[in-house]
Design a protein around this motif. Structure first.
Motif, mmCIF file in Angstrom:
data_model
loop_
_atom_site.group_PDB
_atom_site.id
_atom_site.type_symbol
_atom_site.label_atom_id
_atom_site.label_comp_id
_atom_site.label_asym_id
_atom_site.label_seq_id
_atom_site.Cartn_x
_atom_site.Cartn_y
_atom_site.Cartn_z
ATOM 1 N N MET A 38 0.669 -1.250 0.096
ATOM 2 C CA MET A 38 0.390 0.040 0.328
ATOM 3 C C MET A 38 1.022 0.742 0.182
ATOM 4 N N VAL A 39 0.446 2.592 -0.244
ATOM 5 C CA VAL A 39 1.403 3.666 -0.586
ATOM 6 C C VAL A 39 0.340 5.144 -0.289
ATOM 7 N N TRP A 40 0.892 5.454 0.230
ATOM 8 C CA TRP A 40 0.171 6.684 0.615
ATOM 9 C C TRP A 40 -0.047 7.198 -0.547
ATOM 10 N N GLY B 254 0.575 18.288 1.082
ATOM 11 C CA GLY B 254 0.354 18.152 1.902
ATOM 12 C C GLY B 254 -0.229 17.292 2.872
ATOM 13 N N VAL B 255 -1.775 16.238 2.411
ATOM 14 C CA VAL B 255 -2.445 15.951 2.970
ATOM 15 C C VAL B 255 -2.271 14.700 1.891
ATOM 16 N N PHE B 256 -1.967 13.601 3.012
ATOM 17 C CA PHE B 256 -2.055 11.827 2.599
ATOM 18 C C PHE B 256 -2.955 11.069 3.262
ATOM 19 N N GLN B 257 -3.088 10.085 2.099
ATOM 20 C CA GLN B 257 -4.130 8.799 2.908
ATOM 21 C C GLN B 257 -3.667 7.515 2.211
ATOM 22 N N GLU B 258 -3.804 7.030 3.172
ATOM 23 C CA GLU B 258 -3.862 5.698 3.165
ATOM 24 C C GLU B 258 -4.299 4.547 4.126
ATOM 25 N N ASP B 259 -5.228 3.517 3.086
ATOM 26 C CA ASP B 259 -6.017 2.497 3.849
ATOM 27 C C ASP B 259 -4.935 1.892 5.206
ATOM 28 N N VAL C 193 -4.044 10.484 11.591
ATOM 29 C CA VAL C 193 -4.999 10.029 12.405
ATOM 30 C C VAL C 193 -6.695 8.848 11.312
ATOM 31 N N PRO C 194 -6.692 8.221 12.338
ATOM 32 C CA PRO C 194 -8.130 7.793 11.586
ATOM 33 C C PRO C 194 -9.383 8.463 10.916
ATOM 34 N N ASN C 195 -9.150 8.131 9.677
ATOM 35 C CA ASN C 195 -10.990 9.011 8.740
ATOM 36 C C ASN C 195 -11.359 7.236 8.512
ATOM 37 N N GLY C 196 -12.413 6.539 9.135
ATOM 38 C CA GLY C 196 -12.919 5.530 8.908
ATOM 39 C C GLY C 196 -12.340 4.008 8.800
ATOM 40 N N LEU C 197 -11.422 4.233 7.677
ATOM 41 C CA LEU C 197 -10.860 2.697 7.425
ATOM 42 C C LEU C 197 -9.651 3.546 6.722
ATOM 43 N N SER C 198 -9.535 4.655 6.966
ATOM 44 C CA SER C 198 -8.396 4.917 6.395
ATOM 45 C C SER C 198 -7.443 5.856 7.110
ATOM 46 N N LYS C 199 -5.962 6.382 6.168
ATOM 47 C CA LYS C 199 -4.860 6.461 8.224
ATOM 48 C C LYS C 199 -5.157 7.937 6.627
ATOM 49 N N VAL C 200 -4.926 9.540 8.024
ATOM 50 C CA VAL C 200 -4.768 10.706 7.375
ATOM 51 C C VAL C 200 -3.611 10.908 7.624
ATOM 52 N N PHE C 201 -2.903 11.651 7.272
ATOM 53 C CA PHE C 201 -1.016 12.663 7.531
ATOM 54 C C PHE C 201 -1.368 14.072 6.795
ATOM 55 N N SER D 22 16.817 18.440 15.498
ATOM 56 C CA SER D 22 15.161 18.388 15.163
ATOM 57 C C SER D 22 14.392 19.830 14.261
ATOM 58 N N GLN D 23 14.610 20.389 15.139
ATOM 59 C CA GLN D 23 14.290 21.712 15.114
ATOM 60 C C GLN D 23 14.654 22.776 13.872
ATOM 61 N N GLY D 24 12.941 22.988 13.195
ATOM 62 C CA GLY D 24 13.662 23.525 11.744
ATOM 63 C C GLY D 24 12.818 22.522 10.953
ATOM 64 N N ARG D 25 13.027 20.783 11.009
ATOM 65 C CA ARG D 25 12.467 19.835 10.173
ATOM 66 C C ARG D 25 11.181 19.380 9.804
ATOM 67 N N ARG D 26 10.770 19.351 8.635
ATOM 68 C CA ARG D 26 9.678 19.119 8.740
ATOM 69 C C ARG D 26 8.884 17.328 8.449
ATOM 70 N N PRO D 27 7.991 16.500 9.166
ATOM 71 C CA PRO D 27 8.680 14.986 9.094
ATOM 72 C C PRO D 27 7.926 15.330 7.881
ATOM 73 N N GLU D 28 8.474 13.784 7.275
ATOM 74 C CA GLU D 28 8.115 13.667 5.859
ATOM 75 C C GLU D 28 7.726 12.464 6.254
ATOM 76 N N VAL D 29 6.304 12.199 4.813
ATOM 77 C CA VAL D 29 5.611 11.188 5.090
ATOM 78 C C VAL D 29 6.423 9.813 4.783
ATOM 79 N N GLU D 30 7.196 10.050 3.879
ATOM 80 C CA GLU D 30 8.085 8.452 3.357
ATOM 81 C C GLU D 30 8.741 7.999 4.470
ATOM 82 N N LYS D 31 8.580 8.661 6.249
ATOM 83 C CA LYS D 31 9.304 8.063 7.296
ATOM 84 C C LYS D 31 8.236 7.079 8.229
#
Length: 458
Positions: free
Chosen positions: A1-3, A9-14, A77-85, A167-176
């Motif tokens: 599965m992939v995001w 900036g909004v990602f979703q995955e089942d 966070v969950p959204n039904g049966l999916s995850k949202v980042f 860590s300050q100034g870094r932004r979280p990445e979906v790849e992580k």
């Protein structure tokens, strides 16, 4: 599965199959504002001399945000049966901390855990009066070993301000964000008859053994609603822990197998005379991280649920050492490459069986009330406990919220002391019953391993 990026900036995955199971289990009691299998971990910390000129609350909050930057799965966070980042900027990260970091000047860890309600995000509580950190999480997000590794990294950041600065100034990445267990194990998505048949047989056997495993007596009936989750702990002294480990080594059995065998004997001791139970089967959690390829077997992927379950059986007629030897062997050999390859189908079939609607007119089954087992091993493998002259963790406890009639036994060693901890719901089991289970397990270990064990109830 992939995001999938559904907006900038909004990602979703089942949810994967195993994540759906944990997600559905966690929300099964949401109508009464309770969460089943909600993870909690309590660590008591001792601050060292390097904290003399630091503000502890600010340091903890900043380290918590830094942890989320390294493990962005903490903000999913969950959204039904999916995850949202949603990729957070500095302001969003600060808002996330407002929603997840708390300072509790009153109450204690047990009250926080017992009164917690279902949430879409994890939580970190600091209790100044007891110097405790309480971590709460949804089980679809991580597991016991993952929790230990997450907190180890958290305490490392707290103790090393230079890590915080990086860590300050870094932004979280979906790849992580760590992939699901099925994806991490490389379980194929296409239909492969051989793997599907293996998965069906595995789940058929799993459900047959788990459903017919018997149970302990409990209060109420099938209509009794759950009350508060609770726990009882028994801790062996260091000398007793060392003696237990040495005795097991002499007999070529693992400590986990010895405790499992003692649990089986305890279960048999509760059986009524007319009970025709001939063996004892329990669902036992097993760590899948050991069998995952790099980097998924490392701390970089602590924020994910990489745990599976097996159903070992102890024959009622077997003696203690015989059953412990058999369990030791099963712990070593249960995993196969075919199991890993079949995981996607195993959890698909498992979910179908778990959540299938009951046929009309079929009487309700007797609710299961057995004891499930999870042995975490030596915690220092995952949570060091010593972080230079900044802080030390001198107390550790892990558990999950229980909303069913089952009791869950956690076993771990920390600071050289073995802990047996049972989690249960007070609507179905009295505190005395939980203490009795622990006492009988320790008594069996004393007798069968010919030891004098000093145990303290906490």
């Amino acid at each position: 599965m992939v995001w999938t990026e559904t907006a900038p900036g909004v990602f979703q995955e089942d949810f994967s199959g195993v994540e759906k199971i944990y997600r559905n289990m966690s929300t099964a009691f949401s109508h009464i504002e309770k969460e089943h299998w909600g993870i909690h971990c309590v660590c008591r910390i001792h601050l060292g001399p390097s904290f003399r000129n630091r503000h502890i609350v600010s340091a903890l909050r900043e380290a918590w945000i830094a942890l989320m930057t390294e493990y962005p799965g903490l903000s999913v966070v969950p959204n039904g049966l999916s995850k949202v980042f949603v990729v957070p900027d500095v302001q969003a990260a600060d808002k996330w901390a407002d929603q997840t970091f708390f300072v509790e000047s009153v109450g204690n860890a047990d009250s926080i855990i017992a009164n917690s309600k279902p949430r879409d995000l994890p939580g970190l509580f600091y209790l100044p009066c007891s110097s405790e950190i309480v971590f709460l999480s949804q089980h679809w997000r991580t597991d016991a070993i993952g929790t230990s590794m997450l907190l180890d990294r958290f305490f490392s950041i707290v103790g090393q301000p230079q890590d915080l600065a990086l860590s300050q100034g870094r932004r979280p990445e979906v790849e992580k964000i760590s992939p699901s267990l099925e994806d991490a194990a490389g379980s194929p998505e296409n239909e492969i008859p051989e793997l599907q048949e293996f998965a069906r047989q595995y789940i058929d056997n799993f459900h047959m053994k788990a459903v017919n495993a018997g149970g302990l007596p409990y209060r109420g009936d099938s209509a009794t609603l759950p009350a508060k989750t609770s726990h009882q702990d028994m801790v062996l002294a260091k000398d007793s822990t060392s003696a237990l480990v040495a005795s097991c080594k002499r007999r070529n059995i693992s400590v986990s197998a010895a405790i499992h065998g003692a649990l089986a004997h305890t279960f048999f001791s509760f059986a009524s005379p007319e009970d025709q139970l001939v063996d004892y089967t329990t669902v036992t959690a097993v760590n899948m991280r050991t069998y995952l390829p790099w980097p998924y077997n490392s701390k970089a992927h602590a924020c994910q649920t990489y745990v599976a379950s097996i159903t070992p059986t102890v024959q009622k007629t077997s003696d203690f050492c015989e059953s412990a030897l058999a369990l030791t062997q099963e712990y070593k050999t249960w995993h196969t490459e075919k199991f890993s390859q079949s995981l996607r189908w195993i959890y698909r079939y498992h979910a179908e069986r778990l959540f299938a609607p009951r046929p009309p007119g079929l009487p309700p089954s007797k609710p299961p009330s057995g004891v499930t087992l999870s042995s975490l091993g030596v915690i220092e493998q995952y949570l060091a406990g010593d972080y230079g002259d900044a802080l030390q963790v001198d107390k550790f406890r892990f558990g999950v919220s229980m909303m069913t009639r089952q009791i869950l036994l956690y076993v771990w060693t920390f600071r050289g002391q073995l802990t047996l901890s049972v989690n249960y719901n007070t609507a179905y089991h009295e505190d005395g019953m939980a203490r009795d289970v622990l006492s009988r397990i320790v008594a069996t270990l004393k007798k069968e391993l010919e030891l004098e064990l000093e145990a303290v109830r906490l």
